[in-house]
Enzyme design. Sequence first.
Site, short mmCIF file in Angstrom:
data_model
loop_
_atom_site.label_atom_id
_atom_site.label_comp_id
_atom_site.label_asym_id
_atom_site.label_seq_id
_atom_site.Cartn_x
_atom_site.Cartn_y
_atom_site.Cartn_z
N SER A 242 -1.46 24.84 -38.22
CA SER A 242 -1.20 25.39 -36.68
C SER A 242 -2.71 25.79 -36.23
O SER A 242 -3.66 26.23 -37.21
CB SER A 242 -0.45 26.27 -36.71
N LYS A 243 -3.11 26.34 -35.15
CA LYS A 243 -4.32 27.04 -34.81
C LYS A 243 -4.48 28.05 -35.61
O LYS A 243 -5.67 28.25 -36.00
CB LYS A 243 -3.97 27.28 -33.36
#
Length: 474
Positions: A242-243
């Site tokens: 994920s980010k």
Amino acid sequence: MSNRVVTRFAPSPTGYLHIGGARTALFNWLYAKHTDGTMLLRIEDTDRERSTEAATQAILDGLTWLGLSWDGGAVSQFERAPRHREVAEELVRLGKAYYAYETPAELEAMREAARAKSLPPRYNGAWRDRDPSEAPAGVKGAIRIKAPTEGETVVHDRVQGEVRFPNKDLDDFIILRSDGVPTYMHAVVVDDHDMGVTHIIRGDDHLTNAARQTVIYKAMGWEVPSMSHIPLIHGADGAKLSKRHGALGVEAYRALGYLPEALLNYLARLGWSHGDDEVMSIKDMISWFDIGDVNKGAARFDFAKLDALNGVHMRKMDDKALLDIFVATLPYLEGGPALAARLDDTRKAQLLAALPGLKERAKTLVELADGAGFLFVERPLPIDEKAAALLNADARTILRGAHAALQTVSGEWTAAAAEAAVREYATAGGHKLGAVAQPLRAALTGRSTSPGVFDVLAVLGRDESLARIADQID
Ligand code: GLU
């Protein structure tokens, strides 16, 4: 035809070049370089709604920043649609594909019926053996491939091994939609064949596509390229990237102050290794990389490791080369444009002189810019809280003495000359060296940490150094 390796990177321009894509590009590039082959670039822009020009540009910029060069121009998949259509029609002529005329509602009913029987929602082959003369008038059909119904389709994958897909699970999937638009599955095969791609290296999320694509290759009588499906990158905790984990566009890594070479080294080591070698130059990677050595297991992205590796690459790098890359990157760093605007030739020369000390304390170019901040500030210096605490009344008295001692330096203003003067003053006054160096550092940089204080004195030069110290003792 030569036997040279041709790889390709085939991103969909629906977003930035993310870190997983960058690694796929890197593996394609390394393998091509390692074998003295070529890497091609194909922009898979068939999804007109989601593809953007800006995303294409971001991908080209990202690859360029990383130094992952491709051969020839970037091929647009969308522009090749007429050719995809031609091959689909040829497959019909060859009896390997057929027109099917179901309406969307009929297809939905078919899926519903399958679901009701707990079967996978597959096409039932209704038009497979029907005579084309039965086609409804005025309706343009979709072209479906005649997939084998018995036996299995085997993908010989250099990373995953031999992967077997029972053919009963493959349905007659669409290769050309009724509106004449080719499907992604079909376009990839036609493009890879026409572009002479010998080795497909891509994310393992495409492994099942490889089976369907194999069906098309075989129907056309084309040789199936060598396949390598590389595991995706996960976060350090094992969860999907994920980010928070680093699923950022590569331009974000530039802004975070990573060197392309260090990022490539880190990405290469995600899922591939060469003995115990952790730190590798691009040349090392090219000479050591083999796609068959990539691991099957998911790789884990870890910022702490990337930071450490980046620091090693920075320290290893020649100072002039590091300065060049720092200057080129400065505009992209947070707060960097303001520094870039003040980077005249004098400051560049000072920076170069300060680099050996600065790079010992920095793991990224952001930290380097931070450490170099004292070169960019104007008098009177802003003094941060910790530095202010170092500049108490006693310290200012010591500073006054140090200022006088430094004023006596008569020959060339060097780190050694400044050090000799400061040491002599400390000894004579019965001060520990640190009791002199700490307030000096605070006065010279406005900070409590910096490269060695004598190096700072040398880099700033006589006049600026004495003026900065004087500012703190008046
Ligand atoms: N365009 C696909 C993607 O971005 C890659 C397809 C391929 O490599 O065959 O995931």
